[in-house]
Write a protein that holds these residues in place. Sequence first.
Motif, short mmCIF file in Angstrom:
data_model
loop_
_atom_site.label_atom_id
_atom_site.label_comp_id
_atom_site.label_asym_id
_atom_site.label_seq_id
_atom_site.Cartn_x
_atom_site.Cartn_y
_atom_site.Cartn_z
N CYS A 132 29.75 61.92 42.64
CA CYS A 132 28.59 61.72 43.50
C CYS A 132 28.59 60.32 44.12
O CYS A 132 28.29 60.17 45.31
CB CYS A 132 27.30 61.94 42.70
SG CYS A 132 26.98 63.66 42.26
N TYR A 161 24.85 63.87 47.05
CA TYR A 161 24.84 65.05 46.18
C TYR A 161 24.32 64.66 44.80
O TYR A 161 24.52 63.53 44.35
CB TYR A 161 26.24 65.65 46.04
CG TYR A 161 26.77 66.32 47.28
CD1 TYR A 161 26.31 67.58 47.66
CD2 TYR A 161 27.74 65.71 48.06
CE1 TYR A 161 26.80 68.20 48.80
CE2 TYR A 161 28.25 66.33 49.19
CZ TYR A 161 27.77 67.57 49.55
OH TYR A 161 28.26 68.17 50.67
N ALA A 190 31.97 70.35 46.22
CA ALA A 190 30.63 69.83 46.45
C ALA A 190 29.98 70.67 47.54
O ALA A 190 30.62 70.98 48.55
CB ALA A 190 30.66 68.36 46.87
#
Length: 510
Positions: free
Chosen positions: A181, A192, A354
């Motif tokens: 992230c 994210y 992701a």
Amino acid sequence: MSLIGMVLHSNFFRSIALLTPTPPTFSRLYIPLLKSLDSFTTRTSSAAAISRVQQYPDSKKPISFQPLPLSLSYCSRKSGKVSSSTVCAMSKPNDAETLPSSVDTSLSPRVKSLKSSKTMVISDLAATLVQSGVPVVRLAAGEPDFDTPKIIAEAGINAIRDGFTRYSLNAGITELREAICRKLKEENGLSYAPDQILVSNGAKQSLLQAVLAVCSPGDEVIIPAPYWVSYTEQARLADATPVIIPTKISDNFLLDPKVLESKLTEKSRLLILCSPSNPTGSVYPKSLLEEIALIIAKHPRLMVLSDEIYEHIIYAPATHTSFASLPDMYDRTLTVNGFSKAFAMTGWRLGYLAGPKHIVAACSKLQGQVSSGASSISQKAGVAALGLGKAGGETVAEMVKAYRERRDFLVKSFREMEGVKISEPQGAFYLFIDFSAYYGSEAEGFGLINDSSSLALYFLDKFQVAVVPGDAFGDDSCIRISYATSLDVLRVAVEKIRKALEPLRATVSV
């Protein structure tokens, strides 16, 4: 002397038994294999299957192939009979073939329809020859020749020493997902949460799970060509239809937005983009991606699978843009990345996805039934890799510097060769070179060269250079060369290819 009468094995066959007074040439054996692996006749062999040993010139080690359960027989048949010059090793049926006819041992149509990977055929074939003492120059595999950086390797070793060797969370250890992230935020401008990240056993698994999660039978998967070999087959595994959009070498193999728009229908579900690209090394500029995004926005069902595995292997002034960072594309994009290429971690098998939370959750559900979480040891190494700094820091920068030097050497060398067309790659470590001017030529002792498979096998058979035919990537005019090897090896390869082309010029106009 040609590489003839060899009995070779790979992922797709364990042995090929040949009994020939005058064995077929190596090229005669493998051109049909690469053109259509299904064109070979599958046979089972008994424990008494015959192996063949042949000494290769200038090699001190004999090429020895041991009999194994499965064999593929290469036979020349006329009128249903084995020709007089070839005798194939035949054997009794295995247990499956002697089962009662009421037992159905057939394979599923889904698996039977899949094509085998030519990159694996060539890579395994070249590796087998090298292990047997044949001096093959290997330019087929897309694998960094660098060792995994020491700090990353040490993290894996420490994980073992610390007893971090048990199952991890299916989605990946929290420490790694948080590190991913941070990476996506700092390097790609993407925000994210850890529950939007799924860590898998390599980017390939992430790609497949994404395709399976969003595609339904009858959906269309849009794939620009040249493409990585697994995209089309992964679409077929989802019972979706691959829709191939050719690109041009004159356009640096980049997708034309107008052509894309003309191919979209109500069935279009997924567009797969790869930048930097395997096999071309092309990098999509942000302006072009923005044009594509405007077209995507017009189609509510269409999502994008952005394969960014070569993100850090890029040559200035080219820059990388994550598709999900474009206006209105965040919720419509599944981003796949990993550690294999930039960090020289191919054997660690570590990648990630992701995207929107519900799609990542669906992919996680799939993974839970397929492989469960990635290796705990590899995940600790992945944390160390992301700790090297932005874009891998100096460690990765040194690798990229070496790749660029190799690219520059190859581009210059091939541009000097008559009849060869080349687009200078801006990333990754591949050249996708157009040799089609030499199609229609005939090589003494080899035969007709009329496509990328026969040319690739001519290079391998006569000059011991292993490359991948372009038809594996959806463009039969080209050959893919990997320069993930040393400059010394590349100099040898260039000289061999130059010599290989010389006798062909006399039979074609280039």
